[in-house]
Design a protein around this motif. Structure first.
Motif, PDB file in Angstrom:
ATOM      1  N   VAL A 135      -6.112  -0.558  -0.768  1.00 24.50           N
ATOM      2  CA  VAL A 135      -7.077  -1.668  -0.817  1.00 24.50           C
ATOM      3  C   VAL A 135      -7.659  -2.012   0.537  1.00 24.50           C
ATOM      4  N   LEU A 178     -11.208  -8.258   7.411  1.00 25.03           N
ATOM      5  CA  LEU A 178     -10.998  -6.817   7.543  1.00 25.03           C
ATOM      6  C   LEU A 178      -9.901  -6.600   8.561  1.00 25.03           C
ATOM      7  N   ARG A 206     -14.333 -11.982   3.617  1.00 29.02           N
ATOM      8  CA  ARG A 206     -13.349 -10.905   3.694  1.00 29.02           C
ATOM      9  C   ARG A 206     -12.743 -10.805   5.093  1.00 29.02           C
ATOM     10  N   ILE A 225      -7.892  -0.192   3.200  1.00 29.36           N
ATOM     11  CA  ILE A 225      -8.715   0.906   3.687  1.00 29.36           C
ATOM     12  C   ILE A 225     -10.001   0.992   2.864  1.00 29.36           C
ATOM     13  N   GLN A 226      -9.884   0.752   1.566  1.00 24.01           N
ATOM     14  CA  GLN A 226     -11.056   0.721   0.693  1.00 24.01           C
ATOM     15  C   GLN A 226     -12.061  -0.298   1.204  1.00 24.01           C
ATOM     16  N   ALA A 227     -11.550  -1.468   1.590  1.00 20.64           N
ATOM     17  CA  ALA A 227     -12.437  -2.509   2.097  1.00 20.64           C
ATOM     18  C   ALA A 227     -13.179  -2.027   3.343  1.00 20.64           C
ATOM     19  N   GLN A 228     -12.443  -1.325   4.231  1.00 19.70           N
ATOM     20  CA  GLN A 228     -13.088  -0.795   5.447  1.00 19.70           C
ATOM     21  C   GLN A 228     -14.186   0.201   5.091  1.00 19.70           C
ATOM     22  N   ALA A 262      -9.093  -8.374   0.451  1.00 21.78           N
ATOM     23  CA  ALA A 262      -9.686  -7.044   0.300  1.00 21.78           C
ATOM     24  C   ALA A 262      -9.907  -6.673  -1.165  1.00 21.78           C
ATOM     25  N   GLU A 288      -4.919   1.634  10.653  1.00 19.31           N
ATOM     26  CA  GLU A 288      -4.234   2.033   9.441  1.00 19.31           C
ATOM     27  C   GLU A 288      -2.739   1.911   9.643  1.00 19.31           C
ATOM     28  N   GLU A 294       0.845  -1.190   0.000  1.00 20.37           N
ATOM     29  CA  GLU A 294       0.000   0.000   0.000  1.00 20.37           C
ATOM     30  C   GLU A 294       0.879   1.239   0.000  1.00 20.37           C
ATOM     31  N   LEU A 350      -4.797  -8.524   2.643  1.00 15.23           N
ATOM     32  CA  LEU A 350      -4.654  -7.775   1.396  1.00 15.23           C
ATOM     33  C   LEU A 350      -5.367  -8.500   0.262  1.00 15.23           C
TER      34      LEU A 350
END
Lengths: 302, 323, 329
Positions: C187, B266, B264, C189-192, B252, B270, B43, B249
């Motif tokens: 990705v 999660l 998924r 964060i997008q999922a969250q 997602a 961050e 990321e 990853l």
């Protein structure tokens, strides 16, 4: 893929010609011409420039510009003297025309001088950064603390009032302006990825500065040139008005104004003529600069 | 092991910031065989782009070695490096800022050939430019066109032609398709695959798009906060991701289908700051399997299965029990 | 139907600049029922964002001109409303989230103040109640309420997008327009954020227009999907219609351009050519120069809307006489 295989026959120039298109220069011209005020500016400036270049053909220097003619002193406008005569009987129109030559060429040389010095200093500071940037820009800051006019006056006063010293004075006092604008454009362009791309294909620093950095900084620099040219013309007139520049009887708008002061009430055309000349040349250069800025700016940086 | 083209050993790149040392690339090692593609994913801020640029010495490495055809390029002079640039090229992410706006298509492609002094004759050189344009699918009528008149896909083709101009052996592709629309993206990916076959190129393919990297690469390396945390052959990694971060990853990715969608995972929180990281697992604060050892020791990259490297205490522990 | 909250009919918008006319939107029809999500899919320049802006009556003027059509939002045609009336509708009945969370927040106001501002504009509440509401909204989007006093630079990208969602939802709008809300995010964060949006949609029972270029996101959050090309909706249907029985060659091309995550050896079959120049659209079907099924007729006549079933329509000459999919796959 694989659409063009007939390339063997055609040479480089033939192909480049075959697909000829408008160059960026032509597109800039088109945008510039669309701007009405810019066109007005360039027409006025062209007329002034024409007068300056062909001054000798329009009016003879020795007989009309500097020769005293007390019999015809302080006349109003007439067929013989379009803008009348001054207190020494010299033709005002002829003096204004020849004054344009003085102002324009001194202004041009002074601007070129400051562009050269300021441009090189700014490019070095912007491209290499670090201590050399610090050093150059702090010196420029010190120079910027002094008003340009005061600095120019100090230089002329110290070294004596002549044309060379005036060019030096006006040129040097405007170096920081160019250095700053060139440095900031270089910094912007240096951050662009295509500069890194050039490095990735093995280009040397010199090539990168010349081909990729400076060419892409041209826009703001050209605009700055017109504005500094205007300020240089004003400075020449101011210095001459104060007696630190072009000395009478040589014609210059500033010293014409200075000489006309005592007769200003009764013969306003004596100040109006050089005054308008100063006004028009600076006004036209500013319009030109604005027009160029608008024409150079868009699209290329999309 | 096949013919190794590139070997990176303990590569580090730190940047000085007002708040401390930013560990952009921290102790990254891998090898890459000739003709293969290594995908580097992660990321934003994980150091993948810096890794690519440091390998090409567009950034000077803080420490570590990069062997290109057996030669340590971190030790050679700038002058020698300039010669070597012919062999190692870069394709940029942003086709809008990586081209000089004042150069036409043909000038931009000609520039590297001219700089390298490869072809002296003007007409000869121009034929090479036309050939390259043809290779990357740019029509001849575009020779005098400026980049701002072209769309992203065509601009990226110019970038590829420039990279190909000097017959390189190795190209680092830094997110070459992420600024492009889907239909154009597929065109460029296919083009890059074709030229890889044709020229026998070796790629490092840097991206954040996992479905693209899966399609494009032979091996995939996953980075997190400057660290390489997992590396495996592509199908292996997608079949059996081991590091909890890789697992999250992969899960997602929004999959474009409406039936049998996977569950998924999660992950909370961050990414943390890469400035002065402590010597612990950098993913620990977001990891659901985090144990005491994760917050006290830094996991090392270990080959847990042939060709499958993972840096995770949990995986290590499980593997240790199995043996 | 009574439960249609947003209805756009025959919308046509063009932009004029430097004498060139860009046809951005060319006759778009779409409806969203209460509580449903419509995905609007297309590539750069397809006219997705312009369509969304018309719902807020915010198409940039004077370059943008709405030539025809109506946008009926909760029974009101917003294109006929005065600016003053629109101010009451924006942020209240309908609100929008933008692609770039970094530039959409005011850096000198705390995030709490920015949420409270919207509340105060639309509801008669005092400062204290508005701030209280701001805190609640932050909690709703998964940010601790006490962070309301912090400023945007103290938040990461994903957090900022959550704040923007909180602002958009502060007055419980009936319609939410989301313009690529996760494109700028990583990705994970997008999922969250997608998970959060799905949850909030259920909670507030809002309708949503999700603009995206990613079929993965459509599959995740949408009920229906419209595929847009060169200012037109070329195919529309439920997820099942479009994913399993796709009819338009452009839709097929988009799917074939995506790498298959389960089969890495599968070849990408991109659409040939480039997006058409919106100032100079091809005659007939705008997709015909890039289409593998193109016939003579496609280049001359614009294809009509063909209804495949109750929920599924396509604009393509292939379906003039048949309702079966004609695509080669």
């Amino acid at each position: 893929m694989g659409s063009n295989t007939t390339t063997e026959v055609l040479t480089r120039n033939a192909i480049l010609k075959q697909f000829k298109k408008k160059t960026p220069m032509q597109e800039i011209m088109i945008r510039f011409v669309r701007n009405r005020m810019a066109v007005v500016g360039i027409i006025i400036f062209a007329v002034i420039l024409f007068c300056a270049i062909f001054a000798d053909f329009i009016c003879d220097y020795d007989t009309m510009v500097v020769k005293l003619n007390v019999a015809e002193r302080l006349q109003g406008p007439s067929a013989a003297h379009w803008l009348g005569t001054d207190k020494s009987g010299r033709d005002v129109f002829a003096r204004v025309i020849h004054g344009a030559r003085t102002s324009l060429w001194i202004g041009f040389v002074a601007t070129a001088l400051s562009l050269l010095i300021g441009g090189i200093l700014g490019a070095i500071a912007g491209f290499f950064g670090k201590w050399i940037d610090e050093l150059i820009m702090r010196v420029m800051d010190v120079m910027l603390c002094l008003p340009e006019m005061l600095l120019a006056m100090a230089i002329v006063a110290a070294m004596g009032a002549n044309v060379v010293n005036m060019i030096l004075a006006i040129g040097i006092s405007r170096v920081p302006r160019f250095a700053r604008i060139v440095r900031s454009s270089v910094l912007t362009v240096r951050g662009m990825e295509y500069v890194e791309a050039a490095r990735a294909i093995g280009a040397r620093n010199g090539t990168i500065i010349a081909r990729h950095v400076l060419l892409n900084c041209l826009g703001p620099i050209i605009v700055q040139v017109t504005l500094i040219f205007a300020s240089a013309i004003l400075a020449i007139s101011s210095l001459s008005f104060l007696g630190l520049g072009i000395q009478p009887p040589a014609p210059e708008w500033g010293n014409m104004l200075s000489e006309a002061r005592e007769n200003m009430r009764d013969f306003p055309h004596l100040v109006l003529a050089p005054g308008m000349a100063i006004f028009l040349s600076i006004f036209s250069l500013n319009l030109l600069g604005d027009g160029l800025r608008d024409a150079l700016d868009p699209k290329l940086k999309q | 092991m096949g013919d190794v083209l590139l070997e990176v050993k303990n590569l580090k790149k730190y940047f000085k910031t007002p708040r401390g040392m930013l560990h952009a690339v921290d102790d990254v090692s891998f090898t890459l065989e000739r003709g293969k593609t290594l995908g580097i994913v992660g990321e934003s801020g994980c150091g993948k782009s810096t890794t690519g640029r440091t390998i090409l010495r567009l950034e000077e490495p803080t420490s570590g070695e990069v062997f290109f055809e057996g030669r340590d390029i971190t030790k050679i002079s700038k002058h020698e490096m300039r010669d070597l640039r012919k062999e190692m090229q870069l394709i940029f992410q942003d086709p809008f800022s990586s081209l000089d706006p004042r150069m036409t298509v043909s000038q931009a492609i000609e520039e590297p050939i001219k700089l390298a002094g490869l072809i002296k004759d003007k007409n000869e050189r121009f034929r090479r430019v036309l050939h390259l344009m043809d290779t990357v699918g740019l029509a001849q009528r575009l020779v005098n066109t400026y980049p701002h008149e072209l769309d992203g896909g065509r601009r990226q083709r110019i970038g590829i032609a420039r990279a190909l101009a000097m017959n390189p052996k190795f190209i680092v592709c830094d997110e070459p398709v992420s600024a492009l629309d889907v239909s154009i993206q597929a065109q460029i990916l296919n083009l890059m695959k074709e030229i890889q076959k044709e020229y026998g190129l070796t790629y490092i393919f840097i991206t954040h798009d996992l479905s693209v990297v899966n399609h494009f690469s032979d091996d995939i390396a996953v980075m997190y906060l400057g660290r390489l945390i997992e590396k495996a052959p592509a199908e292996r990694l997608f079949e059996k991701p081991m590091h909890p971060y890789t697992q999250a990853l992969l899960s997602a990715i929004p999959v474009p289908r409406i039936h049998n969608r996977g569950e998924r995972i999660l992950i909370k929180g961050e990414i943390t700051s890469p400035i002065n990281p402590k010597p612990v697992c950098r993913f620990a604060n977001r990891c659901e399997y985090c144990t005491e050892v994760c917050t006290s020791q830094e996991p090392q990259l270990i080959e847990v299965e042939p060709q499958h490297f993972v840096a995770c205490h949990k995986v290590n522990a499980e593997m240790g029990q199995g043996q | 139907m009574a439960d249609e909250i947003l209805q756009i009919r025959d919308l046509q918008i063009e932009f004029v600049s430097e004498g060139e006319v860009t046809k951005a939107v060319n006759g778009v029809d779409l409806t969203i029922a209460e509580g449903k999500t419509l995905g609007l899919v297309g590539e750069t320049g397809a006219g997705k964002t312009t369509t969304a802006l018309s719902v807020l009556n915010l198409v940039p003027k004077p370059q943008g001109k709405i030539l025809s059509g109506e946008v009926i939002l909760d029974g009101v045609n917003v294109l006929e409303q005065s600016e003053h009336e629109m101010e009451k509708i924006r942020g209240n009945t309908v609100s929008m989230i933008f692609q770039d969370p970094m530039s959409a927040l005011n850096p000198v106001m705390s995030v709490g103040e920015q949420i409270a501002e919207v509340v105060k504009i639309h509801e008669k509440v005092d400062e204290k109640a508005a701030m209280e509401r701001a805190r609640e909204m932050l909690e709703t989007v998964g940010i601790p309420g006490e962070r309301a006093v912090e400023y945007p630079h103290q938040f990461s990208g994903g957090m900022k997008q959550r704040v923007l969602i909180a602002i958009a939802l502060a007055c419980s709008p009936k319609v939410l327009l989301a313009d690529e809300p996760t494109t700028a995010l990583d990705v994970t964060i997008q999922a969250q954020v997608l998970e959060l949006m799905k949850e909030l949609k259920r909670k507030f029972n809002m309708a949503m227009l999700m603009i995206t270029h990613d079929f993965g996101i459509v599959a995740e959050v949408c009920d229906e999907v419209s595929v847009m090309y060169a200012g037109k909706i070329v195919e529309h249907g439920t997820l099942e219609d479009v994913f399993d029985h796709k009819c338009h060659p452009y839709t097929e091309g988009l799917f074939n351009s995506l790498p298959d995550i389960d089969n890495r050896k599968s070849e990408l079959k991109p659409i040939k050519g480039q997006m058409p120049d919106p100032t100079n659209l091809p005659t007939g079907c705008p997709f015909h120069p890039r289409c593998d099924y193109c016939t003579e007729r496609c280049s001359q006549e614009e294809p009509p809307k063909v209804q495949i079933n109750d929920t599924h329509y396509v604009r393509c000459w292939l379906y003039e006489n048949t309702k079966e999919s004609q695509l080669k796959g």
